[in-house]
Design a protein around this motif. Structure first.
Motif, PDB file in Angstrom:
ATOM      1  N   ARG A 240      48.038  15.338  18.037  1.00 14.28           N
ATOM      2  CA  ARG A 240      47.134  15.257  19.117  1.00 14.28           C
ATOM      3  C   ARG A 240      46.842  16.565  19.986  1.00 14.28           C
ATOM      4  O   ARG A 240      45.932  17.041  20.543  1.00 14.28           O
ATOM      5  CB  ARG A 240      47.361  14.081  19.891  1.00 14.28           C
ATOM      6  CG  ARG A 240      46.803  12.665  19.355  1.00 14.28           C
ATOM      7  CD  ARG A 240      47.011  11.599  20.404  1.00 14.28           C
ATOM      8  NE  ARG A 240      46.688  10.005  19.971  1.00 14.28           N
ATOM      9  CZ  ARG A 240      45.315   9.836  20.228  1.00 14.28           C
ATOM     10  NH1 ARG A 240      44.622  10.533  20.821  1.00 14.28           N
ATOM     11  NH2 ARG A 240      44.962   8.541  19.673  1.00 14.28           N
ATOM     12  N   ASP A 241      48.116  17.307  20.180  1.00  9.41           N
ATOM     13  CA  ASP A 241      48.177  18.302  20.924  1.00  9.41           C
ATOM     14  C   ASP A 241      47.678  19.404  20.183  1.00  9.41           C
ATOM     15  O   ASP A 241      46.947  20.319  21.081  1.00  9.41           O
ATOM     16  CB  ASP A 241      49.775  18.708  21.336  1.00  9.41           C
ATOM     17  CG  ASP A 241      50.086  17.776  22.470  1.00  9.41           C
ATOM     18  OD1 ASP A 241      49.428  17.147  22.991  1.00  9.41           O
ATOM     19  OD2 ASP A 241      51.346  17.649  22.557  1.00  9.41           O
ATOM     20  N   ILE A 242      47.725  19.600  18.886  1.00 11.48           N
ATOM     21  CA  ILE A 242      46.838  20.692  18.331  1.00 11.48           C
ATOM     22  C   ILE A 242      45.520  20.381  18.504  1.00 11.48           C
ATOM     23  O   ILE A 242      44.901  21.522  18.806  1.00 11.48           O
ATOM     24  CB  ILE A 242      47.234  20.489  16.620  1.00 11.48           C
ATOM     25  CG1 ILE A 242      48.786  21.035  16.616  1.00 11.48           C
ATOM     26  CG2 ILE A 242      46.634  21.431  15.948  1.00 11.48           C
ATOM     27  CD1 ILE A 242      49.255  20.666  15.198  1.00 11.48           C
ATOM     28  N   ASP A 243      45.033  19.242  18.237  1.00 11.62           N
ATOM     29  CA  ASP A 243      43.479  19.052  18.435  1.00 11.62           C
ATOM     30  C   ASP A 243      43.156  19.349  19.988  1.00 11.62           C
ATOM     31  O   ASP A 243      42.042  20.047  20.237  1.00 11.62           O
ATOM     32  CB  ASP A 243      43.120  17.394  18.065  1.00 11.62           C
ATOM     33  CG  ASP A 243      42.631  17.306  16.558  1.00 11.62           C
ATOM     34  OD1 ASP A 243      42.504  18.446  16.012  1.00 11.62           O
ATOM     35  OD2 ASP A 243      42.624  16.270  16.217  1.00 11.62           O
ATOM     36  N   LYS A 244      44.141  18.723  20.943  1.00 12.19           N
ATOM     37  CA  LYS A 244      43.662  19.026  22.455  1.00 12.19           C
ATOM     38  C   LYS A 244      43.676  20.633  22.519  1.00 12.19           C
ATOM     39  O   LYS A 244      42.957  21.123  23.354  1.00 12.19           O
ATOM     40  CB  LYS A 244      44.823  18.448  23.042  1.00 12.19           C
ATOM     41  CG  LYS A 244      44.466  18.264  24.671  1.00 12.19           C
ATOM     42  CD  LYS A 244      45.762  17.474  25.539  1.00 12.19           C
ATOM     43  CE  LYS A 244      45.339  17.613  26.866  1.00 12.19           C
ATOM     44  NZ  LYS A 244      46.161  16.812  27.638  1.00 12.19           N
ATOM     45  N   THR A 245      44.663  21.480  21.986  1.00 10.75           N
ATOM     46  CA  THR A 245      44.579  22.874  22.312  1.00 10.75           C
ATOM     47  C   THR A 245      43.347  23.404  21.846  1.00 10.75           C
ATOM     48  O   THR A 245      42.696  24.314  22.401  1.00 10.75           O
ATOM     49  CB  THR A 245      45.714  23.430  21.423  1.00 10.75           C
ATOM     50  OG1 THR A 245      47.165  22.813  21.849  1.00 10.75           O
ATOM     51  CG2 THR A 245      45.821  24.958  21.773  1.00 10.75           C
ATOM     52  N   MET A 246      42.751  23.043  20.542  1.00 17.59           N
ATOM     53  CA  MET A 246      41.728  23.929  20.109  1.00 17.59           C
ATOM     54  C   MET A 246      40.462  23.252  20.998  1.00 17.59           C
ATOM     55  O   MET A 246      39.373  23.827  21.040  1.00 17.59           O
ATOM     56  CB  MET A 246      41.347  23.407  18.776  1.00 17.59           C
ATOM     57  CG  MET A 246      42.564  23.642  17.615  1.00 17.59           C
ATOM     58  SD  MET A 246      43.062  25.708  17.842  1.00 17.59           S
ATOM     59  CE  MET A 246      41.563  26.434  17.258  1.00 17.59           C
ATOM     60  N   GLU A 247      40.489  21.867  21.361  1.00 15.66           N
ATOM     61  CA  GLU A 247      39.344  21.601  22.111  1.00 15.66           C
ATOM     62  C   GLU A 247      39.058  22.076  23.382  1.00 15.66           C
ATOM     63  O   GLU A 247      37.810  22.394  24.020  1.00 15.66           O
ATOM     64  CB  GLU A 247      39.300  19.906  22.108  1.00 15.66           C
ATOM     65  CG  GLU A 247      39.138  19.225  20.748  1.00 15.66           C
ATOM     66  CD  GLU A 247      39.662  17.706  20.854  1.00 15.66           C
ATOM     67  OE1 GLU A 247      39.386  17.296  19.720  1.00 15.66           O
ATOM     68  OE2 GLU A 247      39.971  17.377  21.822  1.00 15.66           O
ATOM     69  N   ILE A 248      40.170  21.893  24.263  1.00 14.04           N
ATOM     70  CA  ILE A 248      40.262  22.394  25.562  1.00 14.04           C
ATOM     71  C   ILE A 248      40.542  23.912  25.617  1.00 14.04           C
ATOM     72  O   ILE A 248      39.714  24.707  26.486  1.00 14.04           O
ATOM     73  CB  ILE A 248      41.172  21.570  26.144  1.00 14.04           C
ATOM     74  CG1 ILE A 248      40.954  20.354  26.277  1.00 14.04           C
ATOM     75  CG2 ILE A 248      41.310  22.141  27.793  1.00 14.04           C
ATOM     76  CD1 ILE A 248      42.013  19.081  27.158  1.00 14.04           C
ATOM     77  N   LEU A 250      40.378  26.324  23.265  1.00 10.58           N
ATOM     78  CA  LEU A 250      39.256  27.204  22.701  1.00 10.58           C
ATOM     79  C   LEU A 250      37.769  26.547  22.571  1.00 10.58           C
ATOM     80  O   LEU A 250      36.906  27.296  22.125  1.00 10.58           O
ATOM     81  CB  LEU A 250      39.824  27.549  21.171  1.00 10.58           C
ATOM     82  CG  LEU A 250      40.986  28.310  21.001  1.00 10.58           C
ATOM     83  CD1 LEU A 250      41.490  28.640  19.691  1.00 10.58           C
ATOM     84  CD2 LEU A 250      41.079  29.809  21.875  1.00 10.58           C
ATOM     85  N   GLY A 251      37.781  25.382  23.366  1.00 14.27           N
ATOM     86  CA  GLY A 251      36.190  24.970  23.455  1.00 14.27           C
ATOM     87  C   GLY A 251      35.583  24.468  22.459  1.00 14.27           C
ATOM     88  O   GLY A 251      34.451  24.291  22.370  1.00 14.27           O
ATOM     89  N   MET A 252      36.379  24.047  21.231  1.00 16.65           N
ATOM     90  CA  MET A 252      35.710  23.198  20.127  1.00 16.65           C
ATOM     91  C   MET A 252      35.340  21.952  20.451  1.00 16.65           C
ATOM     92  O   MET A 252      36.122  21.290  21.502  1.00 16.65           O
ATOM     93  CB  MET A 252      36.833  23.320  18.979  1.00 16.65           C
ATOM     94  CG  MET A 252      37.070  24.518  18.484  1.00 16.65           C
ATOM     95  SD  MET A 252      38.367  24.562  16.949  1.00 16.65           S
ATOM     96  CE  MET A 252      37.494  23.531  15.828  1.00 16.65           C
TER      97      MET A 252
END
Length: 327
Positions: A240-248, A250-252
């Motif tokens: 979840r934190d890997i996804d969160k890092t990319m979404e928030i 890096l704006g994915m």
């Protein structure tokens, strides 16, 4: 008494024999799974008549139901009206007969993967191209919605190869305002420009791409997913934190794991295998983590479980992920 002048009105008639045909007035789609439904809905949304080909009446009914449900979501969340939905649906017809594509000026192949093998066979797609060419007009365009398969190979056995091109609709974000358009070895400049015109007519921007397996989006995405899996297996961070890092950070729109669930892990594995075979680079070989989930039939949000677990509405259930449970 003045003479009455009578002017023939036949030239103004709106009958079928007199009615002119506009560019892309009718679009064909072969295969109406998730990708085909997306193409049919978008084309119809922008006023085009659509006919799609499926294997049987059951699949036709299922496709129309799914398109209707997607439009219902637009009514609830996007401001689409009921009357607009009816108009969109009225322009979409399903058929099992390739002859119903005869008056289409643009046909897009989007066949499903084989239900037993999970593979979208090149031979099956070539056969679709041959069947389409046998019924459409000489100037009709035949295209494929492909990512790792090059259109030059699909067109190689046709009589008029220059009419073929490739384009890629994004399933992770159906409303993404871009479409990758590929000009194959045989594709004429005129056909390529007409495909670009189609993309603009459905309110998308053209991303010109040279013919290459994986084009831009898939080559970059599968590399990202493999690295995300390696980062997870090394214990650097939680999924979840890997996804969160990319979404928030890096704006994915979706992190790599959420995106894989939306695309379908079985499809992602096929992408990776095709790219690995094409380029021979280990970075494209499927991560053992992805293979593990595919073997367990945990294929993504469409089956309720992939990297995450989902409810019937497609929402992630809770903070617990599938990888924290026993397979």
């Amino acid at each position: 008494m003045a003479e009455i002048l009578v002017e023939p009105i036949e030239q103004y008639a709106l009958g079928q024999k007199k009615k002119g045909k506009t560019l892309f007035s009718k679009v064909g789609v072969v295969g109406c799974g998730k990708e085909g439904q997306n193409i049919a809905r978008i084309a119809s949304w922008h006023g085009m008549e659509v006919v799609f080909i499926e294997l049987n009446e059951e699949k036709i009914t299922s496709a129309l139901d799914n398109i209707g449900k997607e439009l219902d979501s637009r009514i609830e969340n996007w401001g689409l009206t009921v009357s607009e939905k009816r108009a969109i649906m009225s322009r979409i017809k399903g058929s099992t007969d390739f002859n119903d594509l005869a008056d289409c000026d643009f046909v897009i192949e989007a066949i499903r993967a084989d239900e037993k093998t999970g593979v979208r066979s090149i031979d099956a797609r070539k056969e679709v191209f041959r069947k389409v060419e046998a019924v459409v007009a000489r100037d009709a365009i035949i295209a494929t919605n492909a990512t790792t398969i090059v259109v030059t190979e699909l067109a190689s056995e046709l009589q008029f190869r220059e009419r073929c091109a490739s384009l890629h609709f994004f399933v992770t974000s159906p409303e993404a305002r871009i479409i990758e358009v590929v000009k194959g070895l045989y594709t004429s400049d005129e056909v390529y420009e007409r495909v670009c015109t189609f993309v603009k007519l459905i309110n998308r921007d053209v991303i010109p791409v040279e013919e290459s397996a994986g084009i831009v989006s898939v080559r970059l995405y599968v590399t990202l997913l493999n690295e995300a899996c390696a980062t997870l297996m090394e214990g650097v961070a939680t999924m979840r934190d890997i996804d969160k890092t990319m979404e928030i950070g890096l704006g994915m729109r979706l992190g790599p794991f959420k995106a894989a669930d939306v695309i379908g892990l079985d499809k992602v594995v096929r992408w990776m295998e095709n790219l690995h075979e094409e380029f021979g680079n280990q970075k494209f070989a499927p991560s053992p983590l992805v293979r593990r989930l595919v073997r367990a039939k945990r294929l993504g949000s469409h089956v309720g479980v992939g990297f995450y677990r989902y409810d019937q509405e497609g929402n992630i259930l809770d903070d617990e992920t599938i990888l924290s449970k026993k397979a």
